[in-house]
Design an enzyme around this catalytic site. Structure first.
Site, mmCIF file in Angstrom:
data_model
loop_
_atom_site.group_PDB
_atom_site.id
_atom_site.type_symbol
_atom_site.label_atom_id
_atom_site.label_comp_id
_atom_site.label_asym_id
_atom_site.label_seq_id
_atom_site.Cartn_x
_atom_site.Cartn_y
_atom_site.Cartn_z
ATOM 1 N N HIS A 177 92.471 -2.571 12.760
ATOM 2 C CA HIS A 177 93.633 -3.444 12.755
ATOM 3 C C HIS A 177 93.396 -4.080 11.434
ATOM 4 O O HIS A 177 91.969 -4.070 11.501
ATOM 5 C CB HIS A 177 93.575 -4.357 14.119
ATOM 6 C CG HIS A 177 94.262 -3.514 15.757
ATOM 7 N ND1 HIS A 177 95.160 -3.364 15.455
ATOM 8 C CD2 HIS A 177 93.030 -3.192 16.855
ATOM 9 C CE1 HIS A 177 95.195 -2.565 16.738
ATOM 10 N NE2 HIS A 177 94.339 -2.458 17.564
ATOM 11 N N HIS A 194 90.269 11.578 19.968
ATOM 12 C CA HIS A 194 91.965 10.371 20.274
ATOM 13 C C HIS A 194 90.832 9.763 19.110
ATOM 14 O O HIS A 194 89.772 9.239 18.509
ATOM 15 C CB HIS A 194 90.659 9.886 21.364
ATOM 16 C CG HIS A 194 91.134 8.525 22.216
ATOM 17 N ND1 HIS A 194 91.566 8.444 23.240
ATOM 18 C CD2 HIS A 194 91.930 7.791 21.109
ATOM 19 C CE1 HIS A 194 92.250 7.436 23.702
ATOM 20 N NE2 HIS A 194 92.691 6.766 21.977
ATOM 21 N N ASN A 220 100.301 7.038 18.749
ATOM 22 C CA ASN A 220 101.482 5.940 18.613
ATOM 23 C C ASN A 220 101.589 5.162 16.944
ATOM 24 O O ASN A 220 101.500 4.378 16.741
ATOM 25 C CB ASN A 220 100.977 4.786 19.455
ATOM 26 C CG ASN A 220 99.436 4.231 18.899
ATOM 27 O OD1 ASN A 220 98.912 5.279 18.163
ATOM 28 N ND2 ASN A 220 99.179 3.034 19.392
ATOM 29 N N LEU A 249 94.315 7.248 13.604
ATOM 30 C CA LEU A 249 94.918 6.790 11.968
ATOM 31 C C LEU A 249 95.939 6.348 11.251
ATOM 32 O O LEU A 249 96.169 5.602 9.929
ATOM 33 C CB LEU A 249 95.118 8.346 11.029
ATOM 34 C CG LEU A 249 93.645 9.056 11.623
ATOM 35 C CD1 LEU A 249 93.485 10.207 11.075
ATOM 36 C CD2 LEU A 249 92.747 8.173 11.418
ATOM 37 N N ARG A 250 96.722 5.299 12.283
ATOM 38 C CA ARG A 250 97.770 4.497 11.492
ATOM 39 C C ARG A 250 98.974 4.945 10.348
ATOM 40 O O ARG A 250 99.731 4.099 10.896
ATOM 41 C CB ARG A 250 97.242 3.813 11.448
ATOM 42 C CG ARG A 250 96.278 2.241 12.335
ATOM 43 C CD ARG A 250 97.352 2.169 13.677
ATOM 44 N NE ARG A 250 95.764 0.970 14.500
ATOM 45 C CZ ARG A 250 95.763 1.263 15.483
ATOM 46 N NH1 ARG A 250 96.553 2.005 16.483
ATOM 47 N NH2 ARG A 250 94.545 0.817 16.086
ATOM 48 N N ASP A 266 88.328 6.657 20.104
ATOM 49 C CA ASP A 266 89.143 5.437 20.394
ATOM 50 C C ASP A 266 89.208 5.089 19.212
ATOM 51 O O ASP A 266 89.294 3.371 19.422
ATOM 52 C CB ASP A 266 88.589 4.509 21.763
ATOM 53 C CG ASP A 266 90.505 4.073 21.804
ATOM 54 O OD1 ASP A 266 92.113 4.418 21.305
ATOM 55 O OD2 ASP A 266 90.699 3.734 22.779
ATOM 56 N N HIS A 319 96.374 8.048 29.309
ATOM 57 C CA HIS A 319 95.728 6.376 29.091
ATOM 58 C C HIS A 319 96.049 5.406 30.221
ATOM 59 O O HIS A 319 97.333 4.651 30.568
ATOM 60 C CB HIS A 319 97.015 5.880 27.625
ATOM 61 C CG HIS A 319 96.661 4.304 27.754
ATOM 62 N ND1 HIS A 319 95.426 3.912 26.753
ATOM 63 C CD2 HIS A 319 96.356 2.778 28.491
ATOM 64 C CE1 HIS A 319 95.495 2.424 27.061
ATOM 65 N NE2 HIS A 319 96.842 1.518 28.071
HETATM 66 ZN ZN LIG Z 1 94.277 3.790 24.804
HETATM 67 ZN ZN LIG Z 2 93.379 5.067 21.801
#
Ligand SMILES: [Zn+2]
Ligand SMILES: [Zn+2]
Length: 431
Positions: free
Chosen positions: A307, A56, A90, A59-60, A303, A177
């Site tokens: 940011h 999890h 995402n 890496l954006r 996770d 999630h």
């Molecule tokens: Zn999550």
């Molecule tokens: Zn996450």
């Protein structure tokens, strides 16, 4: 021909051995192995563990390269002892087609610091309306086995059921999630005494637990396997424990931050402590630690959620959810499993390497250190005491700054190539 030899390393079972590496493979593990011609790493006093595998990571890239790129995230992973990371879906565009997951895999190969394993989205655009092309992603060059809308919950039970049924065809897993959206509208932090005192909208434990309860029952109903992301409450632990006792194919992860930090930190109003799911109470932390030790929780997953400063250096309500984790996971694991005297290095190898590789169905990761295995190795100095300062990540939302934690990654060997040597990350990847 031995290309690299690690001398006098302590293996997870406590024995001391040399590890000879030939190209990408461990050629031999034994005592007094010949060093002739090979590069030598003196591992006296260091613990040799199978390279870590993160199930999890965010890496954006593509889409949010201001926060992280596949290259910077891969370097951060190597610095933390990782040799593989699963890259969450995402991104922008979302990793919901064969084309995008193949692109992310190719970016990982070009970086050359870890195996970058793309996670596929469960639903198109993470919108929770229509299943994504799970089969096409599974059959692509990226060979996706883990599917998740992480960041969002697959809250429609019919869609969740269909996804669980669908992934059985290629031995995949849905990583949920668990966040009931209606129960967490506007939620800012754990619902409890601290949120009441601070006047911040609370995030009740039941919003997580109700989804986990539903999904383990759905998994049982369709005979599929389900993975629960970032368990954060004592109640979630109880549900997973019950499901496992019943023989349901559920696995679960906990993050470093949920093993260490509590909602008391919100009193600082420093948004570096704002995360989804939120930091909970000390009681929850203790239940999560116990579950990691007794096997109810299978793995630590970071996770890692980078940011940019502007998304965190603002008032709590406006700030983004998430914190860094790749470079801290091993130290938190050592603190919880080894320093506590409650468990051992073998369990640490299981939760950070063997088990996540198994859940992700990775055949060339998470192997015990033995002749014939792929040479993925993390060498840890357990005696190091370090203050967690700057990281390799492009972002700075590191909640561990100023904390003293045990252990440091000294060397990381990725497919026979030293991505970290004597604490320094290599200039270039292995390609
Ligand atoms: Zn999550
Ligand atoms: Zn996450």
């Amino acid at each position: 021909m031995t290309s690299l030899i690690i001398k006098n390393a302590t293996l997870p079972n406590g024995s001391v051995a040399d590890i000879a590496i030939d190209g990408e493979t461990i050629a031999a593990v034994g005592t007094n192995l010949a060093t002739d011609g090979a590069t030598v790493i003196d591992a006296t006093g260091l613990v040799a563990l199978p390279g870590f595998v993160d199930l999890h990571t965010h890496l954006r890239e593509p889409g949010f390269e201001g926060s992280e790129t596949v290259l910077t995230g891969s370097r951060s992973a190597a610095a933390g002892g990782f040799t593989a990371v699963h890259a969450m879906a995402n991104t922008s565009p979302v990793q919901d087609t064969a084309g995008v997951v193949e692109q992310v895999k190719a970016l990982g190969e070009a970086a050359g610091f870890v195996d970058v394993v793309p996670v596929g989205a469960v639903t198109v655009g993470l919108e929770g309306k229509q299943l994504a092309e799970l089969g096409a992603m599974a059959n692509s060059r990226a060979q996706v086995r883990v599917f998740s809308d992480d960041g969002k919950c697959v809250h429609d039970p019919v869609l969740m059921r269909r996804a669980l049924e669908y992934v059985k065809a290629f031995d995949g897993v849905v990583a949920q999630h668990a966040q009931e959206p209606r129960l967490t509208e506007g939620a800012q932090m754990n619902e409890g005494r601290v949120s009441a005192e601070l006047g911040l909208t609370g995030w009740p434990a039941v919003a997580e637990e109700s989804i986990i309860a539903r999904d383990v029952l759905l998994a049982e109903h369709v005979g599929s396997r389900v993975h629960i992301c970032h368990l954060s409450t004592a109640g979630s632990v109880e549900i997973v424990r019950w499901a496992k006792a019943k023989g349901i194919a559920v696995t679960a992860e906990v993050t470093p931050h949920h093993l260490l930090l509590t909602d008391e930190l919100a009193r600082s109003y420093d948004a570096v402590y704002k995360v989804n799911p939120p930091l909970r109470t000390q009681e929850d932390v203790l239940a999560l630690r116990e579950a990691l030790i007794d096997g109810t929780i299978d793995i630590i997953a970071t996770d890692h959620a980078p940011h940019p400063t502007e998304s965190k250096d603002c008032e709590w309500q406006a700030a983004a959810f998430g914190m860094l984790g790749l470079e801290i996971a091993a130290s938190v694991a050592q603190e919880v499993l080894v320093e506590s005297g409650r468990s051992n290095w073998q369990r640490l190898a299981e939760v950070l390497s063997l088990n996540p590789a198994k859940i992700g169905r990775l055949s060339e990761q998470g192997q015990e250190i033995a002749a014939g295995a792929v040479a993925n190795i993390a060498l840890i100095d357990p005696a190091a005491k370090r203050e967690i300062a700057d990281t390799q990540s492009k972002s700075k939302n590191n909640p561990y700054r100023g904390l003293n934690l045990p252990g440091a990654v000294v060397h990381t060997i990725y497919r026979g190539y030293p991505t970290v040597a004597s604490g320094t990350v290599a200039e270039k990847g292995r390609n």
